[in-house]
Design a protein around this motif. Sequence first.
Motif, short mmCIF file in Angstrom:
data_model
loop_
_atom_site.label_atom_id
_atom_site.label_comp_id
_atom_site.label_asym_id
_atom_site.label_seq_id
_atom_site.Cartn_x
_atom_site.Cartn_y
_atom_site.Cartn_z
N ALA A 127 6.70 75.30 37.20
CA ALA A 127 6.78 76.23 36.07
C ALA A 127 7.40 75.52 34.87
N ASP A 128 6.99 75.90 33.67
CA ASP A 128 7.61 75.39 32.44
C ASP A 128 8.81 76.28 32.13
N THR A 129 9.96 75.92 32.69
CA THR A 129 11.15 76.71 32.44
C THR A 129 11.70 76.38 31.05
N ARG A 130 12.57 77.23 30.56
CA ARG A 130 13.17 77.03 29.24
C ARG A 130 14.68 77.15 29.38
N VAL A 131 15.39 76.20 28.76
CA VAL A 131 16.85 76.23 28.74
C VAL A 131 17.30 76.35 27.30
N ASP A 132 18.21 77.28 27.06
CA ASP A 132 18.81 77.48 25.74
C ASP A 132 20.31 77.28 25.89
N TRP A 133 20.85 76.35 25.12
CA TRP A 133 22.29 76.12 25.06
C TRP A 133 22.76 76.51 23.67
N ARG A 134 23.79 77.34 23.58
CA ARG A 134 24.37 77.72 22.29
C ARG A 134 25.88 77.56 22.39
N VAL A 135 26.46 76.81 21.45
CA VAL A 135 27.91 76.62 21.41
C VAL A 135 28.42 77.35 20.18
N GLU A 136 29.41 78.21 20.38
CA GLU A 136 29.97 79.01 19.29
C GLU A 136 31.45 78.74 19.16
N ASP A 137 31.95 78.87 17.92
CA ASP A 137 33.38 78.77 17.69
C ASP A 137 34.07 79.95 18.37
N ALA A 138 35.23 79.69 18.93
CA ALA A 138 36.03 80.73 19.57
C ALA A 138 37.50 80.42 19.31
N SER A 139 38.35 81.41 19.49
CA SER A 139 39.78 81.13 19.31
C SER A 139 40.19 80.08 20.33
N GLU A 140 40.94 79.11 19.87
CA GLU A 140 41.41 78.00 20.72
C GLU A 140 40.28 77.18 21.32
N GLY A 141 39.17 77.00 20.60
CA GLY A 141 38.10 76.15 21.10
C GLY A 141 36.72 76.69 20.81
N SER A 142 35.91 76.74 21.85
CA SER A 142 34.52 77.17 21.69
C SER A 142 34.03 77.83 22.99
N THR A 143 32.86 78.42 22.90
CA THR A 143 32.20 79.02 24.05
C THR A 143 30.78 78.49 24.10
N ILE A 144 30.35 78.06 25.28
CA ILE A 144 28.96 77.66 25.44
C ILE A 144 28.26 78.73 26.26
N HIS A 145 27.08 79.12 25.78
CA HIS A 145 26.23 80.10 26.47
C HIS A 145 24.97 79.39 26.93
N VAL A 146 24.56 79.66 28.15
CA VAL A 146 23.36 79.08 28.73
C VAL A 146 22.42 80.20 29.14
N VAL A 147 21.14 80.04 28.80
CA VAL A 147 20.09 80.91 29.32
C VAL A 147 19.02 79.98 29.87
#
Length: 176
Positions: A127-147
């Motif tokens: 299958a042609d899977t899809r990965v999305d990585w998003r890094v956002e600013d957060a208090s005391e660092g950042s948050t990475i979201h994966v789909v």
Amino acid sequence: HAPPRNLVSAAGRVKACPHDRGDLHRSRTLKGHGRFASASMGLTVRMGIRIRAPREFVFQHLLTAHHMARWFCNFAQFDTRGPAVGSKFRFGGDYAIAGTEPPGWACEILGGEVLRSVSFRWPLFGADTRVDWRVEDASEGSTIHVVHSILPREDTTCGTFVDAWRICLGNLKAIT
């Protein structure tokens, strides 16, 4: 209360992050809060993790071959011009979410936003899977979201996709 588990393997990689819950969905609308919903578009894993490092620093660990090989796989190779929409890259090894021998999985960058997000096509298990990585600013660092979407099955060569992503994000957190 159970005693804390040892979260680091003999190889120094984080085994799991007990505070982050990943969700695995089979849903056209990607809604729902259970592990599974029903539809025919494949499975989707969604999760995120907070990291005590600036967004730009975390993002650089996503698309730099020597950093990627520390948290996501054993080896990675990018187009000599660097990551850009339409460029190809390869990664793999027995530490990858789905193990493979060299030359690894052939992927293509689909889009993104500089130092914030990237999407790529990962042909996986037919299958042609899809990965999305998003890094956002957060208090005391950042948050990475994966789909990770359009997955043809729940299990990979190293357990479930949810568990594999949890381990990878824990590895990323450990090296940033």
